[in-house]
Write an enzyme that holds these catalytic residues in place. Structure first.
Site, PDB file in Angstrom:
ATOM      1  N   HIS A   1       7.442   5.620   1.080  1.00  0.00           N
ATOM      2  CA  HIS A   1       8.138   4.351   0.811  1.00  0.00           C
ATOM      3  C   HIS A   1       9.074   4.512  -0.393  1.00  0.00           C
ATOM      4  O   HIS A   1      10.192   3.979  -0.400  1.00  0.00           O
ATOM      5  CB  HIS A   1       7.136   3.243   0.451  1.00  0.00           C
ATOM      6  CG  HIS A   1       6.214   2.851   1.556  1.00  0.00           C
ATOM      7  ND1 HIS A   1       4.870   3.146   1.543  1.00  0.00           N
ATOM      8  CD2 HIS A   1       6.434   2.152   2.697  1.00  0.00           C
ATOM      9  CE1 HIS A   1       4.309   2.657   2.629  1.00  0.00           C
ATOM     10  NE2 HIS A   1       5.223   2.052   3.346  1.00  0.00           N
TER      11      HIS A   1
ATOM     12  N   ASN B   1       0.863  -1.188   0.000  1.00  0.00           N
ATOM     13  CA  ASN B   1       0.000   0.000   0.000  1.00  0.00           C
ATOM     14  C   ASN B   1       0.901   1.240   0.000  1.00  0.00           C
ATOM     15  O   ASN B   1       0.785   2.124   0.844  1.00  0.00           O
ATOM     16  CB  ASN B   1      -0.937  -0.018   1.218  1.00  0.00           C
ATOM     17  CG  ASN B   1      -2.022   1.036   1.110  1.00  0.00           C
ATOM     18  OD1 ASN B   1      -2.366   1.480   0.021  1.00  0.00           O
ATOM     19  ND2 ASN B   1      -2.549   1.454   2.234  1.00  0.00           N
TER      20      ASN B   1
ATOM     21  N   ASP C   1       8.451   6.065  11.344  1.00  0.00           N
ATOM     22  CA  ASP C   1       8.291   5.074  12.415  1.00  0.00           C
ATOM     23  C   ASP C   1       9.577   5.093  13.243  1.00  0.00           C
ATOM     24  O   ASP C   1      10.376   4.158  13.209  1.00  0.00           O
ATOM     25  CB  ASP C   1       8.026   3.688  11.814  1.00  0.00           C
ATOM     26  CG  ASP C   1       6.739   3.677  11.013  1.00  0.00           C
ATOM     27  OD1 ASP C   1       5.689   4.024  11.564  1.00  0.00           O
ATOM     28  OD2 ASP C   1       6.777   3.349   9.807  1.00  0.00           O
TER      29      ASP C   1
ATOM     30  N   LEU D   1       3.221  11.328   5.409  1.00  0.00           N
ATOM     31  CA  LEU D   1       2.593  10.307   4.576  1.00  0.00           C
ATOM     32  C   LEU D   1       2.573   8.986   5.338  1.00  0.00           C
ATOM     33  O   LEU D   1       3.546   8.598   5.975  1.00  0.00           O
ATOM     34  CB  LEU D   1       3.336  10.143   3.257  1.00  0.00           C
ATOM     35  CG  LEU D   1       3.384  11.366   2.348  1.00  0.00           C
ATOM     36  CD1 LEU D   1       3.861  10.965   0.942  1.00  0.00           C
ATOM     37  CD2 LEU D   1       2.042  12.087   2.256  1.00  0.00           C
TER      38      LEU D   1
HETATM   39  O1  PAF Z   1       7.139  -0.436   8.785  1.00  0.00           O
HETATM   40  C1  PAF Z   1       6.555  -1.411   8.280  1.00  0.00           C
HETATM   41  O2  PAF Z   1       5.913  -1.288   7.237  1.00  0.00           O
HETATM   42  C2  PAF Z   1       6.607  -2.751   8.991  1.00  0.00           C
HETATM   43  O3  PAF Z   1       6.583  -2.594  10.378  1.00  0.00           O
HETATM   44  C3  PAF Z   1       7.775  -3.628   8.549  1.00  0.00           C
HETATM   45  C4  PAF Z   1       9.115  -2.990   8.918  1.00  0.00           C
HETATM   46  C5  PAF Z   1       7.710  -3.841   7.053  1.00  0.00           C
HETATM   47  C6  PAF Z   1       7.709  -4.982   9.237  1.00  0.00           C
HETATM   48  O4  PAF Z   1       6.516  -5.644   8.942  1.00  0.00           O
END
Ligand code: PAF
Length: 286
Positions: A33, A28, A147, A181
């Protein structure tokens, strides 16, 4: 770009490829990303991105089932961003038997903030990340600072297990109004989306207060929680922490200009968002 679904095929594709740079995701995808994928591209070697919605990091009441699965679109975006291999295993591939061996992350880092409100979350994250590292065996892995706590928890896991992987933190990408985002922004209705900028605005006010006001951290955090509530949010926490170890800064830390990060989690409607802002020493007015 190749899309690969099994560990065996991934190992075959990576054999002889040299050092890879890795971006783990749950799909998604959004521009945040893709910025991590571009960052991975700068690190050298082929870029591998994984797409796997990891059940282990969702509590039973959380959004595992409704988490959007958008593989075809994600692959198009990844290819355009310069990804070489997408690793998209299904659950039977990554967890062919119940995953009864698990990482138990350092409680000092993992049981605070997000870990307090999402017990077991970082154990689930670390367990899948360790397994993905075993599959991809990257030289570099890029994690978003959006994160922030996850980035720190994974960094410490890599240190403590002496994994030969360099962890790179990618900067948070924001919408024009300042909203960080996030895949979960898609859950917001138009009214919530319009108000969602309030979270990053609250963080910026905490940063400014930390830099200039005589108030102590607890008073600054309490004022931000109250502001968020007035703006229709249900905040879980607003917290000023040391960047290095996410510990509460002491008075001496503040006087010394120790770099801090302000982290927040709050619910708007039924959507829970997190955000953070680093307060650099250069920005402090002393
Ligand atoms: O940040 C994320 O999208 C998830 O926590 C990860 C690092 C892909 C682990 O599932």
């Amino acid at each position: 770009m190749r899309t690969i679904h099994t560990i065996a095929d991934l190992r075959e594709a990576l054999a002889g490829c040299g050092s890879t740079s890795f971006v783990p995701t749950m799909g998604n995808l959004h521009d945040g990303h893709l910025a991590l994928v571009r960052e991975a591209g700068l690190q050298g070697g082929p870029v591998v991105a994984s797409i796997f919605v990891n059940r282990l990091q969702f509590a039973p009441h959380e959004d595992f089932d409704r988490y959007p699965r958008t593989l075809a679109r994600d692959c198009e975006l990844l290819e355009a961003a310069g990804c070489d291999i997408v690793f998209a295993p299904d659950e039977r591939e990554l967890y062919p038997q119940a995953q009864t061996y698990a990482v138990c992350p350092d409680p000092a880092l993992a049981d605070i903030l997000e870990g307090e409100f999402r017990p077991g979350f970082f154990g689930g994250v670390c367990t899948v990340v360790l397994k993905l590292f075993a599959c991809v065996q990257p030289a570099v892995a890029v994690f978003g600072k959006k994160d922030y706590q996850q980035w720190k928890v994974v960094g410490r896991m890599v240190e403590q297990f002496a994994l030969p992987i360099r962890i790179v933190g990618g900067e948070t990408v924001r919408a024009a109004d300042g909203l960080a985002l996030s895949s979960r922004n898609g859950y917001l209705d138009p009214g919530e989306r319009a108000r969602a900028v309030g979270l990053s605005q609250a963080l910026a006010r905490v940063r400014d207060a930390w830099n200039t006001a005589a108030l102590d951290a607890a008073a600054i955090e309490a004022a931000a929680m109250a502001e968020l509530r007035d703006g229709g949010w249900v905040p879980d926490y607003v917290s000023i922490r040391r960047q290095a170890d996410l510990a509460v800064p002491t008075l001496q830390d503040r006087a010394d200009g120790v770099p801090v990060v302000v982290l927040a989690a709050a619910r708007i409607g039924s959507t829970r968002l997190i955000d953070n802002i680093e307060v650099s020493v250069a920005a402090r007015q002393r």
